[in-house]
Design a protein around this motif. Structure first.
Motif: not given
Length: 108
Positions: A14-16, A68-73, A78-86
């Motif tokens: 949960g660090t992210w 557009a949200f999901a691919t937003s730079p 944040f998506a990357k951090a979420r994928r690492v921790g969940s």
């Protein structure tokens, strides 16, 4: 037509979460997103219990806004951090009625 992004997430590290929770709401808002729920209070009423610790429901004006949200730079770190921790699944549904019998929904 409204589109709802539903995220079912199982948090392993949960660090992210604090950084994600503090910033992603504003990013979603820029794309017309409105959080309807972001909760860990999951109660199974029927069927197999979900293997997730968090469910989020975000309303967007259209599928294009979700994309557009999901691919937003701005969202990508944040998506990357979420994928690492969940782990989890994200999917969308629209605001139609497949049976076409609910008068306040559009027939599918």
């Amino acid at each position: 037509m409204s589109v709802y992004l539903i995220a079912e997430i199982s948090i392993h590290d949960g660090t992210w979460v604090p950084d994600y929770a503090a910033h992603v709401h504003a990013i979603a808002e820029r794309f017309g997103g409105k959080y309807l729920a972001r909760s860990g209070n999951i109660v199974t009423l029927e069927g197999q219990t979900k293997e997730c610790t968090l469910v989020a429901v975000i309303q967007f004006p259209s599928a294009e806004h979700v994309a557009a949200f999901a691919t937003s730079p701005d969202y990508q770190p944040f998506a990357k951090a979420r994928r690492v921790g969940s782990s989890g699944v994200f999917y969308t549904i629209d605001d139609t009625d497949l049976a076409g019998t609910i008068p306040y929904l559009k027939a599918a």
